[in-house]
Design a protein around this motif. Structure first.
Motif, short mmCIF file in Angstrom:
data_model
loop_
_atom_site.label_atom_id
_atom_site.label_comp_id
_atom_site.label_asym_id
_atom_site.label_seq_id
_atom_site.Cartn_x
_atom_site.Cartn_y
_atom_site.Cartn_z
N LYS A 247 -43.94 32.50 -25.97
CA LYS A 247 -42.66 31.89 -26.31
C LYS A 247 -42.80 31.13 -27.62
O LYS A 247 -43.83 30.54 -27.91
CB LYS A 247 -42.20 30.93 -25.21
CG LYS A 247 -41.86 31.61 -23.92
CD LYS A 247 -41.45 30.61 -22.87
CE LYS A 247 -41.17 31.30 -21.56
NZ LYS A 247 -40.87 30.34 -20.50
N THR B 86 -51.21 40.62 -18.04
CA THR B 86 -50.10 39.96 -17.36
C THR B 86 -49.35 40.89 -16.42
O THR B 86 -49.08 40.52 -15.27
CB THR B 86 -49.14 39.34 -18.40
OG1 THR B 86 -49.89 38.44 -19.21
CG2 THR B 86 -48.02 38.59 -17.73
N PHE C 241 -49.74 33.44 -10.09
CA PHE C 241 -48.47 33.09 -10.71
C PHE C 241 -48.65 32.00 -11.76
O PHE C 241 -47.99 32.02 -12.79
CB PHE C 241 -47.44 32.67 -9.67
CG PHE C 241 -46.77 33.83 -9.00
CD1 PHE C 241 -46.05 34.75 -9.73
CD2 PHE C 241 -46.86 34.01 -7.63
CE1 PHE C 241 -45.43 35.83 -9.12
CE2 PHE C 241 -46.26 35.08 -7.01
CZ PHE C 241 -45.54 35.99 -7.76
N LEU C 242 -49.55 31.05 -11.53
CA LEU C 242 -49.80 30.01 -12.53
C LEU C 242 -50.40 30.60 -13.80
O LEU C 242 -50.00 30.24 -14.92
CB LEU C 242 -50.71 28.93 -11.95
CG LEU C 242 -50.09 28.04 -10.88
CD1 LEU C 242 -51.14 27.09 -10.31
CD2 LEU C 242 -48.92 27.25 -11.44
N SER D 23 -49.17 40.43 -12.24
CA SER D 23 -47.94 40.38 -11.45
C SER D 23 -47.98 41.41 -10.33
O SER D 23 -47.55 41.14 -9.20
CB SER D 23 -46.73 40.64 -12.35
OG SER D 23 -46.63 39.63 -13.31
N THR E 288 -50.13 33.75 -14.80
CA THR E 288 -49.10 34.58 -15.43
C THR E 288 -48.09 33.72 -16.18
O THR E 288 -47.73 34.04 -17.32
CB THR E 288 -48.38 35.43 -14.36
OG1 THR E 288 -49.34 36.22 -13.67
CG2 THR E 288 -47.34 36.34 -15.00
N ASP E 289 -47.67 32.62 -15.58
CA ASP E 289 -46.72 31.73 -16.25
C ASP E 289 -47.33 31.13 -17.51
O ASP E 289 -46.66 31.05 -18.55
CB ASP E 289 -46.28 30.62 -15.29
CG ASP E 289 -45.23 29.73 -15.89
OD1 ASP E 289 -44.19 30.27 -16.34
OD2 ASP E 289 -45.44 28.50 -15.91
N ARG E 290 -48.56 30.75 -17.44
CA ARG E 290 -49.23 30.17 -18.63
C ARG E 290 -49.36 31.21 -19.73
O ARG E 290 -49.15 30.91 -20.91
CB ARG E 290 -50.59 29.62 -18.24
CG ARG E 290 -51.28 28.93 -19.37
CD ARG E 290 -52.51 28.21 -18.93
NE ARG E 290 -53.10 27.55 -20.07
CZ ARG E 290 -54.33 27.15 -20.12
NH1 ARG E 290 -55.11 27.29 -19.08
NH2 ARG E 290 -54.81 26.57 -21.20
N ASN F 96 -50.21 40.11 -7.64
CA ASN F 96 -49.52 39.09 -6.84
C ASN F 96 -48.62 39.73 -5.79
O ASN F 96 -48.55 39.25 -4.66
CB ASN F 96 -48.69 38.18 -7.74
CG ASN F 96 -49.56 37.26 -8.56
OD1 ASN F 96 -50.70 37.00 -8.21
ND2 ASN F 96 -49.02 36.78 -9.66
N LEU G 291 -47.46 33.85 -20.21
CA LEU G 291 -46.13 34.15 -20.76
C LEU G 291 -45.63 33.02 -21.64
O LEU G 291 -44.92 33.25 -22.62
CB LEU G 291 -45.14 34.43 -19.63
CG LEU G 291 -45.35 35.75 -18.89
CD1 LEU G 291 -44.39 35.86 -17.72
CD2 LEU G 291 -45.20 36.93 -19.83
N SER G 292 -45.99 31.79 -21.31
CA SER G 292 -45.56 30.66 -22.14
C SER G 292 -46.24 30.69 -23.50
O SER G 292 -45.72 30.13 -24.47
CB SER G 292 -45.82 29.33 -21.44
OG SER G 292 -47.21 29.09 -21.35
#
Length: 97
Positions: free
Chosen positions: A89, A29, A78-79, A33, A81-83, A36, A85-86
């Motif tokens: 959570k 991850t 970014f998609l 970033s 990375t967001d997935r 990107n 990171l989610s």
């Protein structure tokens, strides 16, 4: 000259594959970033060169292709990375009413 350039391209591909395959999953991850950010700089440079007026149709076509691929890479990065990171959570639990 063409053979030397192709040899450098093939060797760079092998070295890149060898380096990337050794990266542990926990570093994926942050590296995504960083990639990107680098592609954002490439995209901005392509837009500036295209805006200043590149000479020749081939140069303009290559710039548009580079801008398109750079944009796809940034959005996809970014998609992903967001997935990723989610996944770290915590899930919210619903309170029984």
């Amino acid at each position: 000259m063409l053979v030397e350039s192709l040899a450098v391209l093939v060797l760079a591909g092998f070295v890149g594959f060898a380096v990337i395959s050794k990266v542990p999953n926990t570093l994926h991850t942050p590296l995504m970033s960083g990639t990107n950010a680098i592609h954002g700089i490439v995209l901005l440079g392509g837009l500036i060169v295209l805006g200043l007026g590149a000479d020749g149709v081939l140069n303009k076509v290559l710039l548009v292709i580079a801008i398109a691929f750079g944009t796809i890479n940034i959005v996809g990065g970014f998609l992903v990375t967001d997935r990723m990171l989610s996944m770290f959570k915590g899930h919210k639990k619903k309170d029984p009413e």
